[in-house]
Design a protein around this motif. Structure first.
Motif, PDB file in Angstrom:
ATOM      1  N   VAL A 144       2.950  -1.230  -0.382  1.00 45.25           N
ATOM      2  CA  VAL A 144       2.633   0.200  -0.282  1.00 45.25           C
ATOM      3  C   VAL A 144       1.231   0.472  -0.824  1.00 45.25           C
ATOM      4  O   VAL A 144       0.483   1.278  -0.269  1.00 45.25           O
ATOM      5  CB  VAL A 144       3.674   1.044  -1.045  1.00 45.25           C
ATOM      6  CG1 VAL A 144       3.320   2.528  -1.009  1.00 45.25           C
ATOM      7  CG2 VAL A 144       5.061   0.835  -0.451  1.00 45.25           C
ATOM      8  N   LYS A 145       0.844  -0.214  -1.908  1.00 43.75           N
ATOM      9  CA  LYS A 145      -0.487  -0.014  -2.500  1.00 43.75           C
ATOM     10  C   LYS A 145      -1.594  -0.472  -1.554  1.00 43.75           C
ATOM     11  O   LYS A 145      -2.669   0.133  -1.500  1.00 43.75           O
ATOM     12  CB  LYS A 145      -0.584  -0.773  -3.823  1.00 43.75           C
ATOM     13  CG  LYS A 145       0.242  -0.155  -4.947  1.00 43.75           C
ATOM     14  CD  LYS A 145       0.306  -1.029  -6.168  1.00 43.75           C
ATOM     15  CE  LYS A 145      -0.962  -0.973  -6.963  1.00 43.75           C
ATOM     16  NZ  LYS A 145      -0.835  -1.702  -8.249  1.00 43.75           N
ATOM     17  N   TYR A 148      11.937  -0.304   3.640  1.00 46.19           N
ATOM     18  CA  TYR A 148      11.037   0.834   3.833  1.00 46.19           C
ATOM     19  C   TYR A 148      11.597   1.835   4.844  1.00 46.19           C
ATOM     20  O   TYR A 148      11.243   3.013   4.811  1.00 46.19           O
ATOM     21  CB  TYR A 148       9.654   0.337   4.242  1.00 46.19           C
ATOM     22  CG  TYR A 148       8.963  -0.389   3.117  1.00 46.19           C
ATOM     23  CD1 TYR A 148       8.548   0.281   1.975  1.00 46.19           C
ATOM     24  CD2 TYR A 148       8.772  -1.782   3.169  1.00 46.19           C
ATOM     25  CE1 TYR A 148       7.947  -0.388   0.928  1.00 46.19           C
ATOM     26  CE2 TYR A 148       8.162  -2.456   2.119  1.00 46.19           C
ATOM     27  CZ  TYR A 148       7.762  -1.746   1.004  1.00 46.19           C
ATOM     28  OH  TYR A 148       7.173  -2.418  -0.044  1.00 46.19           O
ATOM     29  N   MET A 195       4.261   9.332   2.032  1.00 44.28           N
ATOM     30  CA  MET A 195       5.057   8.100   2.096  1.00 44.28           C
ATOM     31  C   MET A 195       5.658   7.912   3.487  1.00 44.28           C
ATOM     32  O   MET A 195       5.642   6.803   4.041  1.00 44.28           O
ATOM     33  CB  MET A 195       6.160   8.144   1.042  1.00 44.28           C
ATOM     34  CG  MET A 195       7.014   6.883   0.969  1.00 44.28           C
ATOM     35  SD  MET A 195       6.102   5.428   0.429  1.00 44.28           S
ATOM     36  CE  MET A 195       5.931   5.776  -1.332  1.00 44.28           C
ATOM     37  N   SER A 238       5.218   3.467  -4.860  1.00 47.60           N
ATOM     38  CA  SER A 238       3.834   3.100  -4.520  1.00 47.60           C
ATOM     39  C   SER A 238       3.173   2.277  -5.626  1.00 47.60           C
ATOM     40  O   SER A 238       2.381   1.376  -5.351  1.00 47.60           O
ATOM     41  CB  SER A 238       3.001   4.351  -4.232  1.00 47.60           C
ATOM     42  OG  SER A 238       2.971   5.207  -5.365  1.00 47.60           O
TER      43      SER A 238
END
Length: 309
Positions: free
Chosen positions: A294-295, A60, A45, A288
């Motif tokens: 994020v994906k 983020y 991550m 995620s």
């Protein structure tokens, strides 16, 4: 005469999770897999957020620090000593060792609390004060909130550990736990622990109030969003964070906000496993699976790598 009869504890004996050998082997393998998954997930991550420019946003930024705290929590605070203890017959830990473990574990937990509070504030500004969001959540402000989280957590934990180890421990020295946590240690003290419990309650309660208030404003603002698409986007934006907050603070409320007389130390162990091992593993999965940014990030990074070749 009274002084002569008093003995001072110079080490503690950790009972661990179980003394059944077959179960110890199973738990060792299980916890080792959880730790490895957590370390890989959190490091992944951090790398993803650092490498993808589209993820360079306040949310983020805080998530990157949350993953760092989860990584440090798993790699240094509790997990190594716990895994080693499965192969030890006498699970002894010195007073300085106990204080050190309590300190690092506490710093990670309190930092996580303040980072989650900062993320709640970020969500509040994005949804409730969208026009002021860019000016308020600048890079400088985000850095100040993150650094402030680490500093406040360090100071808070120094206060907590100092208050615990200023107590008198005259025996017994057996901790019914798998690491040096505050609630089971307070039960062994020969001194009054009322002040310690009040300090612990205040520190644990402060960030929870801020998070609840922030999401209270968010939940009252979203229904007033003019478009259904805007409302859905607003809810989906904070859904991951709300899930993570609910799981984490659910365990914290049980451990540190409920009266110690309302639960057993065996329940304490189960909840401790949740917030020291399971939650750091779940956070990367939660963020995620629930966030399209994020994906999609790994695919974009892979395409960039392939194009460069």
């Amino acid at each position: 005469m009274v002084r002569r009869n008093k003995t001072t504890v110079d080490e503690f004996i950790l009972l661990g999770i179980t003394d059944i050998w077959e179960l110890q082997v199973f738990l060792f393998v299980l916890f080792l897999l959880i730790c490895v998954t957590s370390l890989v997930g959190n490091l992944g991550m951090i790398a993803l957020i650092r490498l993808d420019s589209q993820l360079h946003t306040p949310m983020y930024f805080f998530l990157c620090h949350l993953s760092l705290v989860d990584y440090l929590s798993n790699s240094s605070a509790v997990a190594p000593k716990m895994l080693v203890s499965f192969s030890e017959e006498r699970k002894a830990i010195s007073l300085p060792g106990c204080a050190t473990q309590m300190y690092f574990c506490g710093v990670c937990i309190i930092t996580r609390c303040y980072l989650l509070a900062a993320m709640a504030y970020d969500q509040y500004m994005a949804i409730c004060n969208a026009l002021l969001y860019v000016a308020t959540m600048s890079q400088k402000a985000c850095v100040q909130l993150a650094v402030g989280s680490y500093i406040i957590a360090t100071v808070n934990e120094v206060v907590l550990v100092s208050s615990v180890f200023s107590l008198h421990f005259c025996g017994p020295n057996v901790i019914n736990h798998f690491f040096c946590d505050i609630p089971p240690l307070l039960k062994l003290s020969c001194s009054s622990t009322t002040v310690n419990e009040h300090v612990l309650f205040t520190i644990a309660h402060s960030t929870l109030v801020f998070v609840v208030v922030s999401y209270g404003y968010i939940l009252t603002t979203v229904p007033r969003t003019h478009s259904s698409e805007g409302g859905h986007k607003a809810f989906s934006t904070c859904a991951s964070h709300l899930t993570s907050v609910s799981i984490f603070y659910g365990t914290m409320i049980f451990m540190y906000l409920c009266p110690s007389s309302s639960y057993s130390l065996d329940q304490d162990k189960v909840v401790s496993i949740a917030y020291t091992l399971v939650i750091p593993m779940l956070n990367p999965l939660i963020y995620s699976l629930r966030n399209m940014e994020v994906k999609d990030a790994p695919k974009k990074l892979l395409e960039k790598v392939l194009v460069s070749f």
